[in-house]
Design a protein around this motif. Structure first.
Motif: not given
Length: 314
Positions: A6-31
């Motif tokens: 349903x969505x294509x996400x490109x490699x430039x939409x990345x981050x380094x490390x885990x941080x819950x303050x990083x804004x999501x690039x996309x919201x999806x419904x379950x499934x």
């Protein structure tokens, strides 16, 4: 049939490390099913034209980029995200390196070494390591996880209770991985794709290879899951086991020492029987062997085994 993405996400939409303050690039419904284009673990610093000098110059601040984060609608702490791994579309390029200071036997192999791989991205036939060794391929994602509850930036390098750099080679097509949710939306990210890896990734790198993949994200409410678990769709070593294995062991009261001894003895065996350089045997072990705890109940010593598939030299 898998669901279309349903969505294509490109490699430039990345981050380094885990941080819950990083804004999501996309919201999806379950499934929903996503198509994700992943970089290799060097974030493109190593290319088909790279030399060993590029290994020594790696910027470790760019290691293991993960695409995301992706928010799953309705996910709350105490739930779980079920990640179903879909198809992989490999690039045909990969690399394996001995990186100074990194790996199970870092004290024995202090110099940088680089192996560039070229493989058939369509046929996915075993890839040539040398004129005598060919490695069966099994694409998977090495780093896959959710955000931690603790604030701040957390290193991408170690595995964590919400997933992360798990490096489980069986997180391949058809496997279902369950990750515990600690923050609203879960905040899912994935990357670090490999064309092949041993059980253990003993030199610290696999066949690191950029590729695209699909994943389906489902929500399991009130799962109260401890650290990750997964279900495989069938046998996990069939691509390696047809010709049996050579195996070495390490035995003693310390599992880490025993693991080091088992791998060191396999390197010695490959050097003796195959005429390989020791560092080449080390890197080859890292892409196609099995490091196993064979016995952990008979005090005071435990047994660790390293299985090397004979199919590699057929």
């Amino acid at each position: 049939m898998p669901s279309p993405a349903s969505h294509t996400i490109h490699r430039h939409q990345h981050h380094f490390g885990w941080d819950n303050a990083i804004p999501p690039i996309l919201t999806v419904a379950p499934s929903e099913t996503l198509s994700v284009d992943c970089s290799d673990s060097s974030d493109g610093q190593l290319t088909p034209d790279s030399t060993v000098a590029d290994v020594a110059a790696l910027d470790f601040g760019r290691i293991n980029p993960v695409v995301g984060p992706i928010r799953i609608d309705g996910a709350q702490p105490g739930d779980a995200i079920k990640v179903t791994m879909g198809e992989f579309t490999p690039s045909g390029f990969g690399w394996t390196a001995n990186i100074p200071g990194f790996g199970l036997l870092a004290d024995q192999f202090a110099e940088p070494v680089l192996k560039i791989w070229s493989y058939d991205r369509a046929a996915m036939a075993p890839a040539a390591f040398s004129s005598s060794a060919r490695v069966p391929l099994k694409p998977f994602a090495g780093t896959i996880g959710l955000a931690l509850a603790e604030p701040g930036l957390h290193s991408i390098v170690p595995p964590r209770r919400t997933g992360g750099n798990l490096d489980v080679r069986d997180l391949s097509t058809g496997t279902m991985l369950y990750l515990p949710v600690e923050v609203a939306g879960g905040l899912f990210s994935i990357g670090d794709t490999h064309a092949a890896q041993d059980d253990g990734e003993v030199c610290g790198t696999a066949i690191e290879s950029p590729m695209a993949l699909t994943v389906t994200l489902d929500l399991v409410k009130r799962a109260n899951l401890p650290p990750p678990r997964f279900t495989t769709p069938g046998p996990v070593t069939r691509h390696l086991d047809s010709d049996g294995y050579e195996a070495t062991t390490g035995i003693g009261p310390d599992l880490m020492i025993a693991a080091r001894e088992a791998v060191s003895r396999m390197i010695d065996l490959l050097v003796r029987d195959q005429g390989m350089a020791a560092v080449d045997a080390y890197m080859l072990c890292s892409v196609c062997g099995d490091l196993r705890i064979s016995e952990i109940v008979d005090l005071p010593n435990w047994a660790v085994s390293f299985y090397f598939p004979r199919i590699v030299f057929r």
